[in-house]
Design a protein around this motif. Structure first.
Motif, PDB file in Angstrom:
ATOM      1  N   GLU A  38       8.886  11.847  -0.280  1.00  0.00           N
ATOM      2  CA  GLU A  38       9.115  10.680  -1.131  1.00  0.00           C
ATOM      3  C   GLU A  38      10.162   9.757  -0.529  1.00  0.00           C
TER       4      GLU A  38
ATOM      5  N   ILE B 262       1.885   6.545  -6.946  1.00  0.00           N
ATOM      6  CA  ILE B 262       0.775   7.400  -7.358  1.00  0.00           C
ATOM      7  C   ILE B 262       1.108   8.863  -7.115  1.00  0.00           C
ATOM      8  N   SER B 263       1.747   9.177  -5.997  1.00  0.00           N
ATOM      9  CA  SER B 263       2.061  10.574  -5.716  1.00  0.00           C
ATOM     10  C   SER B 263       3.351  11.023  -6.379  1.00  0.00           C
TER      11      SER B 263
ATOM     12  N   THR C  36       8.533   7.999   2.534  1.00  0.00           N
ATOM     13  CA  THR C  36       7.570   6.992   2.082  1.00  0.00           C
ATOM     14  C   THR C  36       8.280   5.779   1.507  1.00  0.00           C
TER      15      THR C  36
ATOM     16  N   ILE D 208       0.838  -1.203   0.000  1.00  0.00           N
ATOM     17  CA  ILE D 208       0.000   0.000   0.000  1.00  0.00           C
ATOM     18  C   ILE D 208       0.872   1.252   0.000  1.00  0.00           C
ATOM     19  N   LEU D 209       1.926   1.244   0.805  1.00  0.00           N
ATOM     20  CA  LEU D 209       2.837   2.390   0.828  1.00  0.00           C
ATOM     21  C   LEU D 209       3.576   2.542  -0.496  1.00  0.00           C
TER      22      LEU D 209
ATOM     23  N   SER E 219       1.166   4.098  -2.911  1.00  0.00           N
ATOM     24  CA  SER E 219       1.001   5.532  -2.652  1.00  0.00           C
ATOM     25  C   SER E 219       2.235   6.307  -3.090  1.00  0.00           C
TER      26      SER E 219
END
Length: 111
Positions: A85, A37-38, A88, A30-31, A34
């Motif tokens: 970034e 996507i970002s 994450t 999931i991370l 994300s």
């Protein structure tokens, strides 16, 4: 001397290995999603393709034109942050690493 030797045991019960593997890998994926996507920028490529007048060139260059124009998977330059970034990515890799470790342990590969 033989009586004072203690056996080595895992601090985590063996029965929790599959659960921890699934949980940590899910969080890591999931991370990672994300992060992509970002972080990915499809907007510039879509604008370049839309500015062309010859639609055959656009079709031959890539069939992803509808997905590039409908879904923008990026943030603007003002809201982007290298620190976000990096954090994450680091957290996602830690979760994926420990998830992989517990997956190997659950499957019987002792590392």
């Amino acid at each position: 001397m033989a009586g004072s030797v203690k056996s080595i045991s895992s601090p985590v019960p063996v029965t929790l290995f599959p659960t921890l593997a699934a949980l940590l890998l899910t969080i890591g994926l999931i991370l990672t999603a994300s992060f992509f996507i970002s972080g990915c920028s499809f907007k510039r490529r879509a604008i370049k393709l839309l500015q062309k007048t010859n639609w055959e060139e656009i079709v031959f260059q890539g069939f992803l034109l509808p997905s590039l124009t409908k879904y923008e998977a990026t943030s603007s330059r003002k809201t982007r942050s290298v620190a976000k970034e990096l954090i994450t990515g680091t957290v996602a890799s830690v979760f994926l690493g420990f998830g992989s470790l517990f997956l190997l342990l659950a499957s019987g590969v002792y590392v």
